[in-house]
Scaffold this motif. Structure first.
Motif, mmCIF file in Angstrom:
data_model
loop_
_atom_site.group_PDB
_atom_site.id
_atom_site.type_symbol
_atom_site.label_atom_id
_atom_site.label_comp_id
_atom_site.label_asym_id
_atom_site.label_seq_id
_atom_site.Cartn_x
_atom_site.Cartn_y
_atom_site.Cartn_z
ATOM 1 N N TYR A 65 26.212 58.242 56.970
ATOM 2 C CA TYR A 65 25.172 58.269 56.188
ATOM 3 C C TYR A 65 24.531 56.378 56.628
ATOM 4 O O TYR A 65 23.752 55.937 56.347
ATOM 5 C CB TYR A 65 25.602 58.204 55.249
ATOM 6 N N CYS A 66 25.147 55.677 56.968
ATOM 7 C CA CYS A 66 24.681 54.476 56.328
ATOM 8 C C CYS A 66 24.690 53.415 57.606
ATOM 9 O O CYS A 66 24.601 53.789 58.799
ATOM 10 C CB CYS A 66 25.798 53.390 56.284
ATOM 11 N N GLN A 103 28.226 41.642 49.086
ATOM 12 C CA GLN A 103 28.268 42.396 49.332
ATOM 13 C C GLN A 103 28.142 42.710 51.254
ATOM 14 O O GLN A 103 27.523 41.547 51.123
ATOM 15 C CB GLN A 103 27.665 43.619 49.224
ATOM 16 N N GLY A 104 29.208 43.310 51.896
ATOM 17 C CA GLY A 104 28.925 43.060 53.068
ATOM 18 C C GLY A 104 29.348 44.800 53.819
ATOM 19 O O GLY A 104 30.045 45.304 53.568
ATOM 20 N N SER A 134 32.590 42.784 47.433
ATOM 21 C CA SER A 134 33.073 44.681 47.769
ATOM 22 C C SER A 134 32.608 44.676 49.820
ATOM 23 O O SER A 134 31.431 44.669 50.433
ATOM 24 C CB SER A 134 31.373 44.550 47.621
ATOM 25 N N GLY A 136 35.001 46.454 51.443
ATOM 26 C CA GLY A 136 35.737 47.355 52.551
ATOM 27 C C GLY A 136 37.241 47.399 52.365
ATOM 28 O O GLY A 136 37.430 46.230 51.369
ATOM 29 N N LEU A 156 34.478 49.583 45.716
ATOM 30 C CA LEU A 156 34.982 50.386 47.066
ATOM 31 C C LEU A 156 34.764 51.720 46.611
ATOM 32 O O LEU A 156 35.446 52.168 45.410
ATOM 33 C CB LEU A 156 36.805 50.013 47.344
ATOM 34 N N ARG A 157 33.467 52.077 46.629
ATOM 35 C CA ARG A 157 33.240 52.977 46.251
ATOM 36 C C ARG A 157 34.371 54.350 47.093
ATOM 37 O O ARG A 157 34.587 54.436 48.174
ATOM 38 C CB ARG A 157 32.003 53.954 46.972
ATOM 39 N N GLU A 159 33.430 57.207 47.388
ATOM 40 C CA GLU A 159 32.129 57.814 48.649
ATOM 41 C C GLU A 159 32.334 59.487 48.146
ATOM 42 O O GLU A 159 31.341 60.550 47.310
ATOM 43 C CB GLU A 159 32.437 57.431 49.828
ATOM 44 N N ARG A 179 41.219 54.709 51.339
ATOM 45 C CA ARG A 179 40.071 54.922 50.493
ATOM 46 C C ARG A 179 40.714 54.451 49.152
ATOM 47 O O ARG A 179 41.002 53.633 48.610
ATOM 48 C CB ARG A 179 39.002 55.512 50.154
ATOM 49 N N MET A 198 27.659 58.359 46.855
ATOM 50 C CA MET A 198 26.441 59.037 46.753
ATOM 51 C C MET A 198 26.377 60.820 46.104
ATOM 52 O O MET A 198 27.167 61.328 45.803
ATOM 53 C CB MET A 198 25.951 59.133 47.565
ATOM 54 N N PRO A 228 21.621 57.745 44.274
ATOM 55 C CA PRO A 228 21.117 59.193 45.784
ATOM 56 C C PRO A 228 20.840 59.231 46.812
ATOM 57 O O PRO A 228 21.342 56.992 47.112
ATOM 58 C CB PRO A 228 19.957 59.144 45.106
ATOM 59 N N PHE A 229 22.081 59.366 47.647
ATOM 60 C CA PHE A 229 21.639 59.154 49.525
ATOM 61 C C PHE A 229 20.719 59.079 49.690
ATOM 62 O O PHE A 229 19.526 60.168 48.868
ATOM 63 C CB PHE A 229 22.864 60.807 49.397
ATOM 64 N N ILE A 230 19.934 58.729 50.631
ATOM 65 C CA ILE A 230 18.900 58.323 51.696
ATOM 66 C C ILE A 230 19.084 58.283 52.835
ATOM 67 O O ILE A 230 19.862 57.209 53.123
ATOM 68 C CB ILE A 230 18.111 57.065 50.727
ATOM 69 N N LEU A 304 20.269 49.157 54.248
ATOM 70 C CA LEU A 304 21.556 51.057 54.374
ATOM 71 C C LEU A 304 20.980 52.349 54.178
ATOM 72 O O LEU A 304 21.437 52.975 54.459
ATOM 73 C CB LEU A 304 22.305 50.869 52.556
ATOM 74 N N TYR A 305 19.801 52.372 53.678
ATOM 75 C CA TYR A 305 19.077 53.899 54.033
ATOM 76 C C TYR A 305 17.390 53.015 53.834
ATOM 77 O O TYR A 305 17.224 51.849 53.710
ATOM 78 C CB TYR A 305 18.799 54.267 53.067
HETATM 79 N N1 SAH Z 1 31.407 47.506 53.306
HETATM 80 C C1 SAH Z 1 31.297 48.156 51.948
HETATM 81 C C2 SAH Z 1 30.102 48.097 50.943
HETATM 82 C C3 SAH Z 1 29.506 49.136 51.397
HETATM 83 S S1 SAH Z 1 27.646 49.257 51.057
HETATM 84 C C4 SAH Z 1 32.052 49.464 51.640
HETATM 85 O O1 SAH Z 1 32.840 49.904 52.157
HETATM 86 O O2 SAH Z 1 32.457 49.584 50.332
HETATM 87 C C5 SAH Z 1 27.429 49.594 49.388
HETATM 88 C C6 SAH Z 1 27.117 51.498 49.110
HETATM 89 O O3 SAH Z 1 26.011 51.592 49.807
HETATM 90 C C7 SAH Z 1 28.645 52.213 50.331
HETATM 91 O O4 SAH Z 1 29.361 52.666 49.311
HETATM 92 C C8 SAH Z 1 27.545 53.328 49.647
HETATM 93 O O5 SAH Z 1 27.702 54.936 48.653
HETATM 94 C C9 SAH Z 1 26.465 52.895 49.396
HETATM 95 N N2 SAH Z 1 25.638 53.569 50.640
HETATM 96 C C10 SAH Z 1 25.786 53.508 52.563
HETATM 97 N N3 SAH Z 1 24.474 54.450 52.813
HETATM 98 C C11 SAH Z 1 23.607 54.549 52.320
HETATM 99 C C12 SAH Z 1 22.701 55.605 52.264
HETATM 100 N N4 SAH Z 1 22.326 56.232 53.509
HETATM 101 N N5 SAH Z 1 21.913 56.203 50.918
HETATM 102 C C13 SAH Z 1 22.710 55.853 49.691
HETATM 103 N N6 SAH Z 1 24.028 55.329 49.366
HETATM 104 C C14 SAH Z 1 24.560 54.802 51.023
#
Ligand code: SAH
Length: 343
Positions: A65-66, A103-104, A134, A136, A156-157, A159, A179, A198, A228-230, A304-305
């Motif tokens: 998704y990223c 974050q990265g 943040s 990973g 650390l979501r 997910e 995770r 998300m 929200p997922f985007i 990211l989106y």
């Molecule tokens: N690399 C780090 C940071 C991730 S970016 C890690 O692994 O934790 C932070 C968050 O952005 C992710 O945990 C994810 O839930 C969110 N994210 C990534 N892609 C996305 C998308 N397409 N839409 C919405 N949120 C997104």
């Protein structure tokens, strides 16, 4: 007693009733009111700021998704030096920020020692601030080094808490098991820990959201990030619909009722799907906002989106803009570390 009252009092509901709450809009008003009452009883009208420093968009992972996944050849990559990161913090500190979030992507260019050196650098400059990482999944040993260097919190979501869905969203080699292992290691080491997911990620079902809530009850995180997922144009999910606003707001309220103490951001993704998204998030139970402190010249690249907001304004403008938004929503930004209240 109705479902919302029951959730507010017991901080829990049986599976079937929780699923019903997730699936219907019938309780949305009542949920919002109850969530706001609870957030005010714990945190008053206070909103905490987290200065977000997106310090690298290199990533070894390939989350489907990223937008900054390693396999995206169209992403223009950048990384910040320690000095550049400290400059962001200096600017943020002047503006009243007392938490910095680094974050990265998962970027192996930075050794453990380098990350620790950056954390120590921030703490030497500003001993009173909280540093959140943040970056990973790492080994427990690495997390321990971060902690010893002075890091306070870790985001650390998880997910998604459903194996099958986790496998669908992530490449081979990544696992829900690892995770979760990371999250428990972080807790064990004494970090304030954030998990989350998300809303509306491809393949997500209501039952999976229920599983997410159950996992959060088990983990008892200090912070929960949902947005929200985007879709991102350079991913195979580019044509998938974005997550739904109403469902995201409903879940923020449900989370506030289940976890009264939790630090809950009104996320940038929420502000991206609708212009007043963050204000709505605050009204539905969120109590944190995370303005971007990254150098403006790199903001677009931490993609990211698609259509991510706040890529053009300097930090000072972001602060002013949020001040107004938070006030209009009926709350007040406080310049404090904003640690979690004992739970
Ligand atoms: N690399 C780090 C940071 C991730 S970016 C890690 O692994 O934790 C932070 C968050 O952005 C992710 O945990 C994810 O839930 C969110 N994210 C990534 N892609 C996305 C998308 N397409 N839409 C919405 N949120 C997104």
């Amino acid at each position: 007693m109705n479902l919302v009252e029951e959730l507010k009092i017991n901080r829990n509901l049986p599976d079937e009733e929780l699923l019903h709450l997730i699936n219907t809009d019938a309780y949305d008003d009542a949920l919002m009111k109850a969530a706001d009452e609870v957030r005010r009883s714990v945190y008053n009208d206070e909103v905490f700021l987290r200065g977000l420093i997106e310090f690298t968009n290199y990533c070894k992972n390939n989350c489907r998704y990223c937008g900054i996944r390693g396999g995206n050849g169209n992403a223009e990559r950048y990384r910040l030096t320690k000095e550049e990161i400290l400059d962001c913090c200096k600017e943020g500190h002047k503006l009243g920020f007392r938490t910095f979030v680094l974050q990265g992507g998962e970027d192996l260019f930075y050794s453990d020692e380098e990350i620790c050196d950056i954390v120590r650098g921030i703490k030497e400059l500003f001993p009173e601030v909280a540093v959140t990482l943040s970056i990973g999944e790492k080994t427990k040993d690495t997390y321990r080094k971060y902690k010893e260097a002075g890091a306070d919190r870790y985001l650390l979501r998880h997910e998604t808490a459903t194996e099958e869905h986790y496998g669908f969203l992530h490449p081979e080699g990544m696992s829900l098991e690892n995770r979760k292992r990371c999250l428990y290691d972080l807790k064990d080491l004494g970090f304030q820990v954030g998990a989350g997911f998300m809303v509306g990620s491809p393949g997500q079902k209501p039952e999976y959201i229920l599983a997410d809530l159950r996992f959060l009850q088990e983990l008892k995180p200090d912070m929960i990030g949902i947005g929200p997922f985007i879709p991102h144009k350079d991913t195979e999910f580019k044509d998938e619909p974005a997550g739904n606003l109403e469902l995201t707001l409903r879940l923020l309220s449900v989370l506030r009722l289940m976890f009264p103490y939790v630090l809950l951001p009104a996320t940038t993704a929420l502000g991206t799907i609708v212009p007043n998204g963050r204000e709505l998030g605050l009204k539905h139970g969120a109590n944190v906002v995370m303005p971007n402190l990254s150098p403006v010249r790199f903001r677009e690249q931490y993609s990211l989106y698609d259509n991510k907001i706040c890529t053009g304004e300097e930090a000072a403008e972001c602060r002013r803009c949020l001040e107004v938004r938070v006030k209009n929503a009926g709350y007040r930004i406080v310049d404090a570390r904003g640690d979690v209240i004992n739970h």
